[in-house]
Design an enzyme around this catalytic site. Structure first.
Site, short mmCIF file in Angstrom:
data_model
loop_
_atom_site.label_atom_id
_atom_site.label_comp_id
_atom_site.label_asym_id
_atom_site.label_seq_id
_atom_site.Cartn_x
_atom_site.Cartn_y
_atom_site.Cartn_z
N ASP A 19 0.85 -1.17 0.00
CA ASP A 19 0.00 0.00 0.00
C ASP A 19 0.90 1.24 0.00
O ASP A 19 2.08 1.15 0.36
CB ASP A 19 -0.90 -0.04 1.23
CG ASP A 19 -1.87 1.12 1.30
OD1 ASP A 19 -2.27 1.63 0.23
OD2 ASP A 19 -2.23 1.53 2.41
N PHE A 20 0.34 2.38 -0.39
CA PHE A 20 1.16 3.60 -0.44
C PHE A 20 0.87 4.53 0.74
O PHE A 20 1.69 4.68 1.63
CB PHE A 20 0.95 4.32 -1.77
CG PHE A 20 1.77 5.58 -1.88
CD1 PHE A 20 3.14 5.50 -2.08
CD2 PHE A 20 1.18 6.83 -1.77
CE1 PHE A 20 3.92 6.65 -2.17
CE2 PHE A 20 1.94 7.98 -1.86
CZ PHE A 20 3.31 7.90 -2.06
N ASP A 21 -0.33 5.12 0.75
CA ASP A 21 -0.67 6.08 1.80
C ASP A 21 -0.76 5.39 3.16
O ASP A 21 -1.49 4.40 3.32
CB ASP A 21 -1.99 6.76 1.48
CG ASP A 21 -1.90 7.63 0.24
OD1 ASP A 21 -1.35 8.73 0.33
OD2 ASP A 21 -2.37 7.17 -0.82
N ASP A 200 -1.97 -0.18 5.73
CA ASP A 200 -2.47 0.40 6.97
C ASP A 200 -3.99 0.50 7.04
O ASP A 200 -4.56 0.71 8.11
CB ASP A 200 -1.91 1.81 7.15
CG ASP A 200 -2.62 2.83 6.27
OD1 ASP A 200 -2.68 2.61 5.03
OD2 ASP A 200 -3.15 3.82 6.81
#
Length: 256
Positions: A19-21, A200
């Site tokens: 995941d990024f954010d 997250d």
């Protein structure tokens, strides 16, 4: 088993899906301002160059937006829109193939959401190839709750619309997508022996619940999760990724 022991067990060809954010990049008030931590970016690039290792960002962001804010390019690959868009080197995403009915539904959905959020301060729409996301991160709590409740009771209930809830966001797509479906498809397409996944958000649980024996899932931040392991924040994840990269590049690894 400790996380360190689990990482040591990741032999053979490996898919590193991230995941990024909130995982590589801290959450920021303005999504377009998000950038990966320098330590995380360095670890991702090292992993992408490691033998027998493919790194794919799997994000709810649209593919073009993800490429812009992440700053990554080949050999790092990308999947956007919760699996609705696949970047170069990966299978074509279903969002590239919307039929006339789905396109018409997307247009209807867009108009309804524009009307719904008009005059609601701090609420933003993110337009994607397969749908629209409603963001309330920058809205007052009472405004965000009111808007999300209206979305849940309205467009999210429409036939043909697939809602995915995240942190202060509802993503509405006109086809069925999830990060879990995307990672399963990537595993098969790439012929990966194992998967490492870190994220997250609640949308990342669709991956954690699909992981198999020998895979490693890492939840970033607080909250209930199906992941076997947990780290506190993106900085801690960056250290994990650096350790994994060092192990994959070291002697005795695939292709070394």
């Amino acid at each position: 088993m400790s996380l360190e022991e689990a990482l040591a067990g990741l032999t053979g060809t490996l898919l590193v899906a991230l995941d990024f954010d909130g995982a590589l990049a801290p959450i920021v008030p303005v999504p377009s301002d998000a950038r990966p931590l320098p330590e995380a970016a360095a670890a991702v690039r090292a992993l992408a160059s490691a033998p027998g290792t493919t790194v794919v960002l799997v994000s709810g962001r649209g593919l073009a937006d993800l490429a812009e804010v992440s700053g990554f390019a080949e050999p790092v690959r990308m999947v956007g829109s919760h699996g609705g868009e696949y970047g170069p080197g990966l299978a074509s995403g279903a969002a590239d193939l919307l039929d006339d009915e789905q396109q018409a539904l997307k247009e209807k959905l867009t108009l309804a959401l524009v009307d719904l959020v008009e005059g609601e301060p701090g609420v933003a729409l993110e337009h994607k190839p397969a749908g629209v996301a409603v963001h309330v991160r920058n809205a007052a709590p009472e405004v965000g709750a009111r808007v999300l409740d209206a979305v849940r009771a309205g467009p999210a209930t429409w036939e043909g619309v697939d809602p995915t809830e995240g942190k202060a966001v509802i993503d509405l797509a006109v086809l069925q997508v999830s990060k879990g479906i995307a990672v399963d498809a990537l595993r098969e397409r790439l012929g990966a022996d194992a998967v490492f996944f870190a994220g997250d958000d609640v949308t990342d649980e669709s991956v954690f619940t699909r992981l198999r024996e020998g895979d490693v899932g890492v939840k970033v931040g607080d909250g209930p999760t199906a992941a076997a392991f947990h780290v506190a924040d993106p900085a801690a994840l960056a250290r994990v990724l650096a350790s994994l990269a060092a192990a994959r590049i070291g002697p005795g690894r695939p292709g070394s």
